[in-house]
Design an enzyme around this catalytic site. Structure first.
Site, mmCIF file in Angstrom:
data_model
loop_
_atom_site.group_PDB
_atom_site.id
_atom_site.type_symbol
_atom_site.label_atom_id
_atom_site.label_comp_id
_atom_site.label_asym_id
_atom_site.label_seq_id
_atom_site.Cartn_x
_atom_site.Cartn_y
_atom_site.Cartn_z
ATOM 1 N N LYS A 104 25.182 -13.229 0.862
ATOM 2 C CA LYS A 104 24.228 -12.622 -0.072
ATOM 3 C C LYS A 104 24.973 -11.683 -1.013
ATOM 4 O O LYS A 104 25.520 -10.673 -0.590
ATOM 5 C CB LYS A 104 23.156 -11.850 0.703
ATOM 6 C CG LYS A 104 22.252 -10.966 -0.171
ATOM 7 C CD LYS A 104 21.154 -10.268 0.644
ATOM 8 C CE LYS A 104 20.385 -9.249 -0.206
ATOM 9 N NZ LYS A 104 19.330 -8.535 0.554
ATOM 10 N N LYS A 157 12.046 -0.004 -4.971
ATOM 11 C CA LYS A 157 12.338 0.810 -3.793
ATOM 12 C C LYS A 157 12.199 2.283 -4.139
ATOM 13 O O LYS A 157 12.550 2.685 -5.252
ATOM 14 C CB LYS A 157 13.789 0.575 -3.342
ATOM 15 C CG LYS A 157 14.056 -0.729 -2.627
ATOM 16 C CD LYS A 157 15.521 -0.785 -2.203
ATOM 17 C CE LYS A 157 15.888 -2.134 -1.605
ATOM 18 N NZ LYS A 157 15.260 -2.408 -0.311
ATOM 19 N N ASP A 207 24.428 -4.104 -1.271
ATOM 20 C CA ASP A 207 23.627 -5.287 -0.947
ATOM 21 C C ASP A 207 24.365 -6.595 -1.237
ATOM 22 O O ASP A 207 23.843 -7.682 -0.996
ATOM 23 C CB ASP A 207 22.284 -5.225 -1.694
ATOM 24 C CG ASP A 207 21.151 -5.852 -0.886
ATOM 25 O OD1 ASP A 207 21.290 -5.951 0.340
ATOM 26 O OD2 ASP A 207 20.137 -6.244 -1.495
ATOM 27 N N ASP A 256 11.119 -7.405 -3.318
ATOM 28 C CA ASP A 256 12.222 -6.776 -2.597
ATOM 29 C C ASP A 256 12.763 -7.680 -1.485
ATOM 30 O O ASP A 256 13.811 -7.390 -0.915
ATOM 31 C CB ASP A 256 11.749 -5.428 -2.026
ATOM 32 C CG ASP A 256 12.899 -4.527 -1.645
ATOM 33 O OD1 ASP A 256 14.054 -4.851 -1.992
ATOM 34 O OD2 ASP A 256 12.640 -3.479 -1.014
ATOM 35 N N GLU A 262 14.357 -10.346 -1.757
ATOM 36 C CA GLU A 262 15.049 -11.224 -2.707
ATOM 37 C C GLU A 262 16.232 -11.950 -2.089
ATOM 38 O O GLU A 262 16.617 -13.024 -2.547
ATOM 39 C CB GLU A 262 15.523 -10.398 -3.919
ATOM 40 C CG GLU A 262 16.857 -9.666 -3.754
ATOM 41 C CD GLU A 262 16.848 -8.612 -2.652
ATOM 42 O OE1 GLU A 262 15.756 -8.137 -2.293
ATOM 43 O OE2 GLU A 262 17.934 -8.273 -2.140
ATOM 44 N N ARG A 309 16.622 -13.502 0.760
ATOM 45 C CA ARG A 309 16.290 -14.808 1.348
ATOM 46 C C ARG A 309 16.052 -15.850 0.260
ATOM 47 O O ARG A 309 16.243 -17.041 0.493
ATOM 48 C CB ARG A 309 15.088 -14.653 2.285
ATOM 49 C CG ARG A 309 13.830 -14.222 1.600
ATOM 50 C CD ARG A 309 12.782 -13.702 2.582
ATOM 51 N NE ARG A 309 13.103 -12.343 3.062
ATOM 52 C CZ ARG A 309 12.370 -11.676 3.948
ATOM 53 N NH1 ARG A 309 11.310 -12.239 4.483
ATOM 54 N NH2 ARG A 309 12.713 -10.452 4.318
HETATM 55 N N1 BES Z 1 18.604 -5.339 0.922
HETATM 56 C C1 BES Z 1 17.366 -5.130 1.589
HETATM 57 C C2 BES Z 1 17.529 -4.925 3.082
HETATM 58 C C3 BES Z 1 18.249 -3.711 3.544
HETATM 59 C C4 BES Z 1 17.701 -2.458 3.363
HETATM 60 C C5 BES Z 1 19.427 -3.848 4.200
HETATM 61 C C6 BES Z 1 18.351 -1.362 3.825
HETATM 62 C C7 BES Z 1 20.094 -2.754 4.686
HETATM 63 C C8 BES Z 1 19.545 -1.499 4.476
HETATM 64 C C9 BES Z 1 16.438 -6.331 1.403
HETATM 65 O O1 BES Z 1 16.564 -7.006 0.202
HETATM 66 C C10 BES Z 1 15.044 -5.805 1.506
HETATM 67 O O2 BES Z 1 14.708 -4.987 0.723
HETATM 68 N N2 BES Z 1 14.306 -6.277 2.510
HETATM 69 C C11 BES Z 1 12.997 -5.832 2.755
HETATM 70 C C12 BES Z 1 12.137 -7.039 3.031
HETATM 71 C C13 BES Z 1 10.667 -6.783 3.009
HETATM 72 C C14 BES Z 1 10.203 -6.441 1.605
HETATM 73 C C15 BES Z 1 9.945 -7.996 3.532
HETATM 74 C C16 BES Z 1 13.016 -4.906 3.959
HETATM 75 O O3 BES Z 1 13.776 -5.164 4.890
HETATM 76 O O4 BES Z 1 12.288 -3.924 3.952
HETATM 77 ZN ZN ZN Z 2 18.457 -6.914 -0.711
HETATM 78 ZN ZN ZN Z 3 15.383 -6.173 -1.345
#
Ligand code: BES
Ligand code: ZN
Ligand code: ZN
Length: 466
Positions: A232, A244, A255, A314, A316, A318
């Protein structure tokens, strides 16, 4: 870059200071054997033989001092047992007193990593490197390569997005491809619209210079078994229109950590010349905000043909990985490894030190967990619990990218990816944090490689070089 090859040398009896190691059992007997001057030094430095504790011991002449350090078990050294020493000792050359260095070579090197690109005064860098002698010279090269790979991951992650956007990721990949005579293919900007709709949608709000792209690299004999490595590469994750909050956005330069892991793993495979046909894929995008941003409620038709309703912009990672996994599958690899800073939920479940591992093959999962344990690079398996697919159903499309309820976030993200994994391929997915919140010996605060050595260990075992 730090020249790690200069920090380890074959021991041919050259002058060096000795490092004695003691553990819980050997400390008291060892202490009894010490002369008075040494015991005074030990007491003054409050050295009690615990792990990572150390003391400087006086010799006969002013310049003849040596070192003692505590470790967990003198008979089974870890990767990190000398790392503290490599951080704090004065520059110079050292050797262990009567012990093999074993896995400690790696930590000796990674402890001397510094990220000083943005420091005007480079005064934190030691004037002189700390060099370790080893009788196990055959292990030097492997330790150096792993340290270089770790260095690459750390540098890529620590570099702020302004200097590590999708275009910079492409440059970093191109430099490595050139070094190993790999072929690079990059699909950029509007050219993604047809073939990689989800990569395009996530990245299209970014400025032209940092247009989204799918970076692909191929290397090795086409007759060898195909292995795909996917990472990713979200160079910054604002969350998109589902923006966010500031605290959650603060670290999102990291990220692209999965992409950094993928690139470093590819480098190791190529350096070691493993007999595989390697396919590296890094969807590199900025999840940004503009009038052109993709929206909650939009439906994207993925490369695979699955229609995905956007429940949350957010989620994104996946999306971009879905198209990249589809592309990987078109070459029918027998093994796919992907790395991604995919969910906050994986952190809630396992904390920052343990990447969550998912696999569609039990032996693959066990091998990775075992390699992690053995190599001080632990990963922890979570289940691909199929029943949770219900959690990301869409009212209008085939599937949603984010469900409601917020349960089992790391599992549902992995299940989403699984929909894009080709039948017949063995697949492992690492949901990694790629970051150290606080420094540990050999592992400074900031970007870090987690699960990388475990992954490389199983590749080297599955595809031994002739
Ligand atoms: N990049 C983030 C996940 C993340 C956040 C990894 C903090 C490490 C530390 C990812 O893109 C994300 O924002 N995921 C969301 C998914 C949700 C909106 C279903 C999450 O994990 O809150
Ligand atoms: Zn992310
Ligand atoms: Zn995200």
């Amino acid at each position: 870059m730090t020249d790690y090859a200069d920090l380890l040398k074959a021991d041919s009896g050259q002058p060096a200071r000795t490092i004695e190691l003691v553990d819980k059992d050997s400390f008291e007997p060892w202490l009894k054997q010490q002369g008075e001057r040494r015991r005074a030094a030990i007491a003054a430095q409050k050295f009690a033989g615990k792990g990572y504790e150390y003391a400087i011991l006086p010799g006969e002449k002013p310049d003849e001092w040596s070192v003692v350090s505590g470790v967990a078990n003198v008979n089974s050294l870890s990767s990190w047992c000398l790392a503290k020493l490599a951080e704090v000792l004065p520059g110079g050359t050292y050797r262990l007193d009567g012990l093999e260095t074993g896995p400690a070579l790696f930590g000796w090197l990674t402890a001397q990593y510094r990220f000083d690109r943005y420091r005007s005064a480079k005064d934190e860098t030691p004037a002189e490197p700390r060099v370790l002698l080893t009788k196990d010279a055959a292990r030097i090269e492997a330790a150096v390569r792993l340290a270089q790979a770790t260095h690459l991951v750390r540098d890529l992650i620590n570099t702020p997005t302004a200097d590590m956007g999708p275009a910079d990721m492409e440059k970093a990949a191109a430099a490595i491809a050139r070094r190993h005579h790999a072929t690079m293919t990059v699909t950029r900007g509007d050219a993604l619209e047809q073939g990689y709709p989800m990569v395009h949608a996530v990245g299209r709000a970014a400025t032209r210079h940092n247009a989204p792209r799918l970076i692909e690299m191929e290397w090795g004999d086409p007759k060898h078994p195909r292995v795909a490595i996917v990472g990713k590469g979200v160079c910054f994750d604002t969350g998109g229109l589902d923006l966010k909050p500031s605290a959650a956005m603060r670290l999102m330069k990291k990220d692209m950590g999965g992409g950094a892991h993928a690139l470093a793993l590819a480098q190791l495979v190529m350096q070691e010349r493993l007999p595989v046909r390697l396919h590296l894929l890094i969807p590199a995008v900025e999840n940004s905000v503009s009038g052109d941003a993709f929206r909650p409620g939009d439906v994207l038709r993925s490369r695979k043909g699955i229609n995905v309703e956007i429940g949350n912009t957010d989620a994104e990672g996946r999306l971009v990985l879905g198209d990249a996994l589809t592309r990987a599958g078109e070459e029918t690899p027998e093994l796919i490894l992907d790395f991604a800073t995919l969910t906050g939920a994986a952190r809630v479940a396992l904390g920052p030190d343990l990447p969550a591992l998912f696999a569609n093959d039990d032996t693959l999962a066990q091998d990775l967990v075992g390699a992690g344990k053995k190599g001080d690079d632990p990963v922890w398996q979570l289940p691909l619990w199929d029943a949770y697919e219900d959690m990301f159903k869409s009212d209008i499309a085939d599937v949603a990218n984010a469900g409601e309820g917020g349960f089992a976030g790391a599992i549902t993200a992995a299940l989403f990816l699984k929909k894009f994994v080709p039948d017949g391929a063995k697949w492992a997915h690492f949901d990694t944090f790629a970051w150290r919140q606080s420094a540990r010996p050999g592992r400074p605060k900031g970007g870090d490689a987690l699960g990388l050595r475990a992954a490389f260990a199983i590749l080297a075992r599955r595809y031994p070089r002739g």
